[in-house]
Design a protein around this motif. Structure first.
Motif, PDB file in Angstrom:
ATOM      1  N   SER A   5      47.745 -19.744 116.640  1.00 41.28           N
ATOM      2  CA  SER A   5      47.360 -18.366 116.948  1.00 41.28           C
ATOM      3  C   SER A   5      46.027 -18.071 116.283  1.00 41.28           C
ATOM      4  O   SER A   5      45.864 -18.286 115.082  1.00 41.28           O
ATOM      5  CB  SER A   5      48.414 -17.369 116.463  1.00 41.28           C
ATOM      6  N   LYS A   6      45.080 -17.606 117.075  1.00 44.20           N
ATOM      7  CA  LYS A   6      43.802 -17.151 116.550  1.00 44.20           C
ATOM      8  C   LYS A   6      43.742 -15.638 116.681  1.00 44.20           C
ATOM      9  O   LYS A   6      43.891 -15.099 117.786  1.00 44.20           O
ATOM     10  CB  LYS A   6      42.641 -17.781 117.323  1.00 44.20           C
ATOM     11  N   TYR A   7      43.528 -14.957 115.576  1.00 48.48           N
ATOM     12  CA  TYR A   7      43.512 -13.499 115.569  1.00 48.48           C
ATOM     13  C   TYR A   7      42.081 -12.979 115.487  1.00 48.48           C
ATOM     14  O   TYR A   7      41.308 -13.397 114.616  1.00 48.48           O
ATOM     15  CB  TYR A   7      44.310 -12.961 114.381  1.00 48.48           C
ATOM     16  N   GLU A  11      45.805  -6.800 116.152  1.00 50.73           N
ATOM     17  CA  GLU A  11      46.271  -6.363 117.473  1.00 50.73           C
ATOM     18  C   GLU A  11      45.868  -7.302 118.605  1.00 50.73           C
ATOM     19  O   GLU A  11      46.370  -7.162 119.723  1.00 50.73           O
ATOM     20  CB  GLU A  11      45.731  -4.958 117.797  1.00 50.73           C
ATOM     21  N   ILE A  12      44.951  -8.234 118.366  1.00 50.38           N
ATOM     22  CA  ILE A  12      44.447  -9.100 119.437  1.00 50.38           C
ATOM     23  C   ILE A  12      44.504 -10.554 118.979  1.00 50.38           C
ATOM     24  O   ILE A  12      43.950 -10.909 117.941  1.00 50.38           O
ATOM     25  CB  ILE A  12      42.992  -8.744 119.808  1.00 50.38           C
ATOM     26  N   LYS A  13      45.165 -11.388 119.781  1.00 48.58           N
ATOM     27  CA  LYS A  13      45.250 -12.800 119.407  1.00 48.58           C
ATOM     28  C   LYS A  13      45.234 -13.697 120.639  1.00 48.58           C
ATOM     29  O   LYS A  13      45.563 -13.276 121.759  1.00 48.58           O
ATOM     30  CB  LYS A  13      46.506 -13.075 118.579  1.00 48.58           C
ATOM     31  N   LEU A  14      44.862 -14.962 120.400  1.00 46.33           N
ATOM     32  CA  LEU A  14      44.964 -16.031 121.382  1.00 46.33           C
ATOM     33  C   LEU A  14      46.110 -16.922 120.921  1.00 46.33           C
ATOM     34  O   LEU A  14      46.067 -17.491 119.826  1.00 46.33           O
ATOM     35  CB  LEU A  14      43.662 -16.823 121.453  1.00 46.33           C
ATOM     36  N   LYS A  79      49.376 -20.875 127.034  1.00 50.03           N
ATOM     37  CA  LYS A  79      48.242 -20.224 126.370  1.00 50.03           C
ATOM     38  C   LYS A  79      48.047 -18.824 126.920  1.00 50.03           C
ATOM     39  O   LYS A  79      47.968 -18.633 128.139  1.00 50.03           O
ATOM     40  CB  LYS A  79      46.977 -21.055 126.596  1.00 50.03           C
ATOM     41  N   THR A  80      47.991 -17.847 126.031  1.00 47.84           N
ATOM     42  CA  THR A  80      47.881 -16.450 126.451  1.00 47.84           C
ATOM     43  C   THR A  80      46.947 -15.668 125.525  1.00 47.84           C
ATOM     44  O   THR A  80      46.777 -16.013 124.362  1.00 47.84           O
ATOM     45  CB  THR A  80      49.257 -15.752 126.422  1.00 47.84           C
ATOM     46  N   VAL A  81      46.373 -14.615 126.091  1.00 51.05           N
ATOM     47  CA  VAL A  81      45.712 -13.596 125.280  1.00 51.05           C
ATOM     48  C   VAL A  81      46.687 -12.441 125.153  1.00 51.05           C
ATOM     49  O   VAL A  81      47.231 -11.961 126.155  1.00 51.05           O
ATOM     50  CB  VAL A  81      44.397 -13.111 125.919  1.00 51.05           C
ATOM     51  N   VAL A  82      46.929 -12.016 123.922  1.00 50.45           N
ATOM     52  CA  VAL A  82      47.924 -10.977 123.643  1.00 50.45           C
ATOM     53  C   VAL A  82      47.238  -9.794 122.980  1.00 50.45           C
ATOM     54  O   VAL A  82      46.483  -9.961 122.020  1.00 50.45           O
ATOM     55  CB  VAL A  82      49.040 -11.520 122.716  1.00 50.45           C
ATOM     56  N   MET A  83      47.516  -8.607 123.505  1.00 52.94           N
ATOM     57  CA  MET A  83      46.951  -7.383 122.944  1.00 52.94           C
ATOM     58  C   MET A  83      48.091  -6.416 122.636  1.00 52.94           C
ATOM     59  O   MET A  83      48.859  -6.046 123.531  1.00 52.94           O
ATOM     60  CB  MET A  83      45.967  -6.748 123.929  1.00 52.94           C
ATOM     61  N   LEU A  84      48.218  -6.032 121.373  1.00 49.51           N
ATOM     62  CA  LEU A  84      49.232  -5.055 120.987  1.00 49.51           C
ATOM     63  C   LEU A  84      48.674  -3.646 121.146  1.00 49.51           C
ATOM     64  O   LEU A  84      47.603  -3.316 120.615  1.00 49.51           O
ATOM     65  CB  LEU A  84      49.645  -5.261 119.526  1.00 49.51           C
ATOM     66  N   LEU A  85      49.415  -2.837 121.893  1.00 55.51           N
ATOM     67  CA  LEU A  85      49.063  -1.420 122.019  1.00 55.51           C
ATOM     68  C   LEU A  85      49.941  -0.669 121.023  1.00 55.51           C
ATOM     69  O   LEU A  85      51.039  -0.213 121.342  1.00 55.51           O
ATOM     70  CB  LEU A  85      49.293  -0.940 123.457  1.00 55.51           C
ATOM     71  N   THR A  86      49.458  -0.569 119.804  1.00 55.92           N
ATOM     72  CA  THR A  86      50.272  -0.019 118.726  1.00 55.92           C
ATOM     73  C   THR A  86      50.433   1.492 118.856  1.00 55.92           C
ATOM     74  O   THR A  86      49.619   2.169 119.490  1.00 55.92           O
ATOM     75  CB  THR A  86      49.654  -0.339 117.364  1.00 55.92           C
ATOM     76  N   THR A  87      51.476   1.996 118.239  1.00 52.90           N
ATOM     77  CA  THR A  87      51.715   3.436 118.244  1.00 52.90           C
ATOM     78  C   THR A  87      50.543   4.173 117.626  1.00 52.90           C
ATOM     79  O   THR A  87      50.133   5.242 118.111  1.00 52.90           O
ATOM     80  CB  THR A  87      53.015   3.753 117.481  1.00 52.90           C
ATOM     81  N   HIS A  88      49.958   3.628 116.568  1.00 50.42           N
ATOM     82  CA  HIS A  88      48.817   4.265 115.895  1.00 50.42           C
ATOM     83  C   HIS A  88      47.626   4.392 116.848  1.00 50.42           C
ATOM     84  O   HIS A  88      47.017   5.470 116.959  1.00 50.42           O
ATOM     85  CB  HIS A  88      48.421   3.451 114.673  1.00 50.42           C
ATOM     86  N   ILE A  89      47.298   3.328 117.554  1.00 50.88           N
ATOM     87  CA  ILE A  89      46.165   3.364 118.487  1.00 50.88           C
ATOM     88  C   ILE A  89      46.463   4.286 119.661  1.00 50.88           C
ATOM     89  O   ILE A  89      45.600   5.068 120.092  1.00 50.88           O
ATOM     90  CB  ILE A  89      45.846   1.943 118.970  1.00 50.88           C
ATOM     91  N   LEU A  90      47.669   4.229 120.183  1.00 53.43           N
ATOM     92  CA  LEU A  90      48.021   5.065 121.334  1.00 53.43           C
ATOM     93  C   LEU A  90      48.040   6.550 120.971  1.00 53.43           C
ATOM     94  O   LEU A  90      47.622   7.397 121.770  1.00 53.43           O
ATOM     95  CB  LEU A  90      49.373   4.641 121.895  1.00 53.43           C
ATOM     96  N   ARG A  91      48.491   6.867 119.775  1.00 53.62           N
ATOM     97  CA  ARG A  91      48.448   8.276 119.332  1.00 53.62           C
ATOM     98  C   ARG A  91      47.013   8.776 119.299  1.00 53.62           C
ATOM     99  O   ARG A  91      46.725   9.901 119.736  1.00 53.62           O
ATOM    100  CB  ARG A  91      49.088   8.418 117.956  1.00 53.62           C
ATOM    101  N   GLY A  92      46.118   7.955 118.787  1.00 52.50           N
ATOM    102  CA  GLY A  92      44.710   8.345 118.752  1.00 52.50           C
ATOM    103  C   GLY A  92      44.136   8.504 120.146  1.00 52.50           C
ATOM    104  O   GLY A  92      43.383   9.455 120.410  1.00 52.50           O
ATOM    105  N   PHE A  93      44.488   7.604 121.050  1.00 55.23           N
ATOM    106  CA  PHE A  93      43.986   7.665 122.420  1.00 55.23           C
ATOM    107  C   PHE A  93      44.460   8.929 123.125  1.00 55.23           C
ATOM    108  O   PHE A  93      43.676   9.642 123.769  1.00 55.23           O
ATOM    109  CB  PHE A  93      44.437   6.427 123.194  1.00 55.23           C
ATOM    110  N   TYR A  94      45.748   9.223 123.014  1.00 52.33           N
ATOM    111  CA  TYR A  94      46.323  10.346 123.764  1.00 52.33           C
ATOM    112  C   TYR A  94      46.143  11.692 123.072  1.00 52.33           C
ATOM    113  O   TYR A  94      46.457  12.729 123.661  1.00 52.33           O
ATOM    114  CB  TYR A  94      47.814  10.086 124.018  1.00 52.33           C
ATOM    115  N   SER A  95      45.635  11.700 121.853  1.00 54.90           N
ATOM    116  CA  SER A  95      45.463  12.972 121.145  1.00 54.90           C
ATOM    117  C   SER A  95      44.464  13.896 121.839  1.00 54.90           C
ATOM    118  O   SER A  95      44.546  15.120 121.706  1.00 54.90           O
ATOM    119  CB  SER A  95      45.004  12.702 119.703  1.00 54.90           C
ATOM    120  N   SER A  96      43.536  13.315 122.596  1.00 60.30           N
ATOM    121  CA  SER A  96      42.519  14.128 123.274  1.00 60.30           C
ATOM    122  C   SER A  96      42.894  14.453 124.717  1.00 60.30           C
ATOM    123  O   SER A  96      42.134  15.112 125.427  1.00 60.30           O
ATOM    124  CB  SER A  96      41.175  13.391 123.257  1.00 60.30           C
TER     125      SER A  96
END
Length: 290
Positions: A5-7, A11-14, A79-96
């Motif tokens: 795993s390469k980070y 939140e983002i890894k290969l 082999k995959t690219v994985v992106m975590l959509l964390t609660t912290h990031i989503l709260r910030g995104f949807y706050s506006s």
């Protein structure tokens, strides 16, 4: 097992599995966006079994039990690219965002196949994995924000899942357990997903099933395994990993202890051979305890 795993960030890894396959049973704490570069994956959930291959893009919702089996394919690793959509990031995104979406009560895996916008967004991350210096945090956040924005364009109903930050509510215990017993999770996790503390979960479980969670789970998994072997004629190695057992050795031991004969006897019966017999000459197949 060779797993690399390469980070870029937490939140983002290969992710790359070189071995024959890798199996895990997990409940993700965050939504997970995945792009397949090579290989195959089978994801077993209570509602359905999903198969994904090279080029597919999909979103796994948080707090949903799943058995995940990863396979190499055509001589290439999983082999995959994985992106975590964390609660912290989503709260910030949807706050506006003023307009609030109605929460989706039972979120399921969303599939996007090889959607060009999402694929372009995720493929643009590949060069960063070869850099020696870390990716700037602001740039990583921009990439995640871009992915969320694309998801909202191509799937207008996605807000109901991504913008729901509630913990699991208390649910009807019997129905939940009957749908999810095949997932090998700690008792604490079953309690959390049913909206209960561990103490309350054990108390309610005893009241509902008149036994302990572990005894009930083991029996249910073995009953399911027997059905898959005898009625669907599946191989023990496949059944083992999809009915909540950690490995084939553990599965075979538990199966023989419960039914009185090993799972391979069902294969012999399928092939027209006689099953093993007891010392008194009676076939072990008569020892069924269900």
């Amino acid at each position: 097992m060779e797993h690399i795993s390469k980070y870029l960030t937490p939140e983002i890894k290969l992710s790359c599995y070189e071995d024959k396959f890798f199996k895990s049973e997990i409940v993700f704490d965050h939504h997970m966006l995945i792009w397949f570069i090579s290989g195959e994956t089978k994801i077993v959930q209570a509602e359905a079994t999903h198969h994904f291959k090279t080029g597919d893009i999909f979103l796994i919702p948080r707090n949903k039990p799943a058995t995940i089996i990863n396979y190499p394919k055509d001589g290439l690793p999983h082999k995959t690219v994985v992106m975590l959509l964390t609660t912290h990031i989503l709260r910030g995104f949807y706050s506006s965002i003023v307009e609030k979406a109605k929460p989706v009560p039972h979120p399921t895996i969303r599939t996007f196949h090889n959607h060009p916008l999402l694929e372009s967004c995720l493929a643009s991350l590949i060069p960063y994995f070869d850099l020696t210096e870390p990716i700037p945090e602001k740039l990583a956040l921009l990439k995640i924000t871009e992915a969320i924005s694309i998801l909202r364009v191509i799937d207008p109903a996605i807000d109901g899942m991504l913008a729901n930050f509630d913990d699991p509510h208390k649910v009807e215990l019997v129905g939940f357990m009957e749908k999810n017993y095949m997932f090998n999770m700690p008792t604490e996790k079953f309690g959390y997903l049913t909206g209960r503390s561990l103490t309350t979960f054990k108390r309610d479980f005893k009241k509902a099933f008149n036994t302990t969670p572990q005894r009930w789970l083991t029996q249910k998994r073995l009953e399911l395994a027997h059905y898959e072997l005898s009625e669907k004629k599946r191989k023990p190695i496949d059944v083992c990993y999809e009915t909540g057992f950690e490995n084939l050795s553990h599965f075979s031991f538990a199966f023989k202890k419960h039914f009185g004969y090993p799972p391979t006897d069902l294969l012999e019966q399928k092939a027209g051979r006689q099953p093993h017999t007891q010392k008194d000459g009676s076939p072990q197949m008569n020892q069924l305890k269900i």
